[in-house]
Design an enzyme around this catalytic site. Sequence first.
Site, short mmCIF file in Angstrom:
data_model
loop_
_atom_site.label_atom_id
_atom_site.label_comp_id
_atom_site.label_asym_id
_atom_site.label_seq_id
_atom_site.Cartn_x
_atom_site.Cartn_y
_atom_site.Cartn_z
N ASP A 21 14.65 -17.48 3.56
CA ASP A 21 15.73 -18.31 3.04
C ASP A 21 15.53 -19.80 3.24
O ASP A 21 15.10 -20.24 4.31
CB ASP A 21 17.05 -17.97 3.75
CG ASP A 21 17.56 -16.59 3.44
OD1 ASP A 21 17.20 -16.05 2.39
OD2 ASP A 21 18.34 -16.06 4.25
N ILE A 56 20.15 -9.38 12.50
CA ILE A 56 19.25 -10.03 13.45
C ILE A 56 18.67 -11.24 12.74
O ILE A 56 17.70 -11.15 12.00
CB ILE A 56 18.12 -9.08 13.91
CG1 ILE A 56 18.71 -7.79 14.48
CG2 ILE A 56 17.24 -9.78 14.95
CD1 ILE A 56 17.68 -6.71 14.73
N GLY A 57 19.31 -12.38 12.93
CA GLY A 57 18.89 -13.59 12.25
C GLY A 57 17.79 -14.32 13.00
O GLY A 57 17.69 -14.24 14.23
N ARG A 58 16.98 -15.01 12.25
CA ARG A 58 15.92 -15.86 12.82
C ARG A 58 16.10 -17.29 12.27
O ARG A 58 15.19 -17.87 11.70
CB ARG A 58 14.55 -15.28 12.48
CG ARG A 58 14.25 -13.98 13.23
CD ARG A 58 12.98 -13.31 12.73
NE ARG A 58 12.52 -12.27 13.65
CZ ARG A 58 12.95 -11.01 13.65
NH1 ARG A 58 13.86 -10.63 12.76
NH2 ARG A 58 12.46 -10.13 14.52
N GLU A 102 18.64 -22.45 2.74
CA GLU A 102 20.05 -22.51 2.39
C GLU A 102 20.62 -23.87 2.81
O GLU A 102 20.37 -24.33 3.93
CB GLU A 102 20.84 -21.40 3.10
CG GLU A 102 20.40 -20.01 2.70
CD GLU A 102 21.06 -18.94 3.56
OE1 GLU A 102 21.74 -18.08 2.99
OE2 GLU A 102 20.88 -18.96 4.79
N ASP A 138 20.76 -6.59 7.27
CA ASP A 138 21.73 -5.59 6.84
C ASP A 138 22.39 -4.97 8.07
O ASP A 138 21.77 -4.89 9.14
CB ASP A 138 21.04 -4.48 6.04
CG ASP A 138 20.30 -5.03 4.84
OD1 ASP A 138 20.95 -5.46 3.89
OD2 ASP A 138 19.05 -5.03 4.86
N GLU A 160 13.73 -10.88 3.53
CA GLU A 160 14.25 -12.11 2.94
C GLU A 160 13.68 -13.34 3.65
O GLU A 160 13.46 -13.31 4.87
CB GLU A 160 15.78 -12.12 3.05
CG GLU A 160 16.49 -13.15 2.22
CD GLU A 160 17.98 -12.85 2.11
OE1 GLU A 160 18.34 -11.74 1.69
OE2 GLU A 160 18.78 -13.71 2.45
N THR A 215 16.93 -22.44 7.54
CA THR A 215 15.82 -21.56 7.19
C THR A 215 16.01 -20.26 7.96
O THR A 215 16.52 -20.25 9.08
CB THR A 215 14.47 -22.20 7.57
OG1 THR A 215 14.41 -22.37 9.01
CG2 THR A 215 14.30 -23.55 6.90
#
Length: 316
Positions: free
Chosen positions: A139, A168-170, A141, A164, A137, A155
């Site tokens: 993004d 682990i977000g970036r 937002e 999921d 993904e 972003t």
Amino acid sequence: MIFHYHQFYLKFSMFSKTTMLSSLYMVPLFSLLFSFMICGNNAEGPPSPGYYPSSKVSPTTFDHGFRNLWGPQHQKLDQGSLKIWLDTTSGSGFKSLHSYRFGYFGVAVKLQTGYTAGVITSFYLSNNQDYPGNHDEIDIEFLGTTPDKPYVLQTNVYIRGSGDAKVIGREMRFHLWFNPTQDFHNYAILWKPSEIIFFVDDVPIRRYPRKSDVTFPSRPMYVYGSIWDASSWATENGKYKANYTYQPFIGRYKNFKLQGCTNYSTSCRPPSASLPGYGGSLSRQQNVAMQWVQKNYLVYDYCRDNTKDHTLTPEC
């Protein structure tokens, strides 16, 4: 954007519909004060990037590039402009007709003024329907806010399931140098085999380079847009929830741009990020503009978050 539209209706009824402490009559006053604050602090805006990728991509109509995905009764197309909205019964989302493997994907968006806490308005790439539980993904937002504070543009990049289960977000988050509720502004993702660049009005705000195969998305993705209730985390980590006294919450989209490599492409090159002579990446002038944005408007960078386990984000 960790969101699956088929789960929306199950979760939606659980959201609180109680009124927040802010009174209705305060919203116009706070909106006026916020507009004055934005205009007064940085009236000039960022330095010119010197190159405008959006001018190299022809717009497409919504019907030629997209279809409704969910919440059809909360979506209206009028003279090329799409309106989607969220109320107590539903939100809405749309999806591109084709999947893409690299390309330029842009849209002009106008956000709602006033109290929008808990509400997400988005434009993003994803293959979550093709790879459930193991998806990629990219993004853009807009995180809703209270009337006395500016919107946050988030972003993010997820790779092979990092959005999921154990997330682990970036994330890199920004305020904007203009009021995004007063007019349409252009937002875009340039996804190339070597890098991902996020643009606001053709000004690059973030570059995510490919440092390894495991930290970079390369499988085909569709292009999505949506508006939905993310009260659990969207505004100050869930401190402020969606307040349906202020419904409907509306997101407006137009000037859709899709130029990418589809599964049917025999040969395809994504649009260049800059003028010839820079290897397709950002020029010095564009880098200066991006550094200005990050110096003045960057409010969160996952690589600088000491609470995160950076062994999971080796690109940092």
